[in-house]
Scaffold this motif. Structure first.
Motif, PDB file in Angstrom:
ATOM      1  N   SER A 112      16.931  -1.386  14.197  1.00  9.04           N
ATOM      2  CA  SER A 112      15.676  -2.140  14.313  1.00  9.04           C
ATOM      3  C   SER A 112      15.910  -3.516  14.934  1.00  9.04           C
ATOM      4  CB  SER A 112      15.012  -2.282  12.942  1.00  9.04           C
ATOM      5  OG  SER A 112      15.837  -3.009  12.050  1.00  9.04           O
ATOM      6  N   LYS A 159       8.938   4.879  17.373  1.00  9.53           N
ATOM      7  CA  LYS A 159      10.256   5.137  16.806  1.00  9.53           C
ATOM      8  C   LYS A 159      11.284   5.241  17.924  1.00  9.53           C
ATOM      9  CE  LYS A 159       8.786   7.490  12.557  1.00  9.53           C
ATOM     10  NZ  LYS A 159       8.954   8.725  11.729  1.00  9.53           N
ATOM     11  N   ASN A 180      15.585   5.339  18.477  1.00  7.33           N
ATOM     12  CA  ASN A 180      16.971   5.350  17.983  1.00  7.33           C
ATOM     13  C   ASN A 180      17.864   5.027  19.166  1.00  7.33           C
ATOM     14  OD1 ASN A 180      19.513   5.791  16.971  1.00  7.33           O
ATOM     15  ND2 ASN A 180      19.006   7.706  15.943  1.00  7.33           N
TER      16      ASN A 180
END
Length: 365
Positions: A136, A161, A163
């Motif tokens: 994050s 989202k 990653n």
């Protein structure tokens, strides 16, 4: 009291050289990256990128303050990782992009094949630390750098989202000035390969001098360092600097984390220092242990200066039951316009302290 992230950003901006020469000889180790002119232009462009991220934090620091879990209590030695983690994340991720990224497309982009490298926290020497930056926080920093003009191809920063570690390839560009990526690459390598004691955070300070084939004159470094001060204070500082050199003292520059010191030695004895840090600002520190040897001279000083000297040279906390004011560093004075009221006494004081060491180069006043 802990300084805000805005204030720390302003402090870092003041450490970045405002004057970088158009021509200087580059160490040959960088020639496989680009030619000398391109490197010099790249360093100038990289400095502007650093200015850009400092300005964003100076103007909108409250937005990012929540991302810096400011330490509580009386921290006498604040650091980026402990007190300003978001700033440390920016430094680390920008460094990782520069050091590990491969220049491509005629140096118009940096390509990072392993995005996991972005999660590495970087020390003052360019060394990878054990601490990792969370996914994050990496995304927050990439968004921040995007606001500064860096473009990231291979990641959708608007997605809900993300990653970052599963992204196979990331391309970074800077459309505002393509030379910036060369400067970013060179300064990251300089931090990693040319770090030595007393030269912390070469990358964050854009210390181009480390790239130079020849040594930089201390006077030039000092002029850059004191530029934020008033003209009269600058003139006094340079006059005192030159006076001490003429009288046989030597001056070394020491950067410890983000604290900067110009230390003046007689042989191996530290006599006085010009220093700056985020918590104390610009100061003059006089390491006078022998004031009792020239008490008649001190009697000619102003009453307030006499009183300060009479209190003794030592730790404020232990001697005077007051909060730590770094008295172990010597007699401490703010290097601002207030110093002008005692500037003549400062010169006489340093002169007499030196004369105690029985050197014929100094005339006792």
């Amino acid at each position: 009291m802990q300084k805000t992230i805005n204030e720390m950003a302003q402090y870092i901006k003041n450490l970045i050289p405002s004057t970088i020469p158009e021509t200087y000889e580059i160490k040959p180790m960088f020639f496989d990256i680009a030619d000398e002119e391109t490197i010099r232009n790249g360093v100038l462009a990289f400095r502007e990128l650093l200015y850009s991220f400092c300005d964003l934090l100076i103007n909108e620091g409250s937005v990012y303050e929540k991302l810096s879990s400011v330490s509580k209590g009386n921290d006498s030695h604040p650091s980026l990782p402990k007190s300003y983690p978001f700033l440390d994340y920016i430094k680390s991720i920008l460094f990782n992009i520069g050091y590990y990224g491969v220049l491509n497309n005629n140096n118009k982009e940096l390509v990072l094949d392993d995005t996991r490298l972005l999660t590495t926290s970087v020390g003052v020497d360019g060394r990878a630390m054990k601490a990792k930056i969370s996914n994050s926080k990496v995304i927050e920093v990439l968004k921040f750098l995007n606001c500064c003009g860096l473009h990231f191809i291979g990641v959708d920063l608007d997605a809900k989202k993300i990653n970052i570690t599963v992204i196979k390839k990331l391309k970074i560009s800077y459309p505002n000035n393509q030379d910036t990526l060369t400067g970013l690459k060179v300064m990251a390598i300089a931090q990693k390969e040319l770090y030595e004691k007393g030269k912390h955070d070469i990358f964050l300070r854009c210390d181009y001098r480390i790239l130079k084939e020849e040594d930089t004159n201390v006077l030039a470094v000092l002029k850059d360092f004191i530029e934020p001060l008033s003209i009269k204070v600058q003139e006094f500082t340079l006059e005192l600097h030159q006076y001490c050199l003429d009288e046989g003292l030597r001056c070394i520059v020491d950067v410890f984390y983000l604290g900067v010191r110009f230390i003046y030695f007689y042989k191996n004895k530290e006599v006085w220092t010009i220093s700056s840090s985020i918590d104390t600002g610009y100061r003059i520190l006089i390491k006078a242990n022998n004031t009792d040897q020239y008490s008649d001279v001190i009697k000619s000083f102003t009453k307030s200066l006499q009183d300060l000297i009479a209190r003794g040279y030592g730790c404020n906390k232990k001697l005077f039951n007051e909060p730590c004011q770094k008295g172990c560093h010597g007699f401490s004075f703010s290097l601002d316009d207030s110093i002008l009221d005692i500037k003549d006494y400062i010169k006489i004081w340093i002169d007499n302290e030196i004369s105690y060491y029985n050197t014929s180069n100094f005339i006792k006043k």
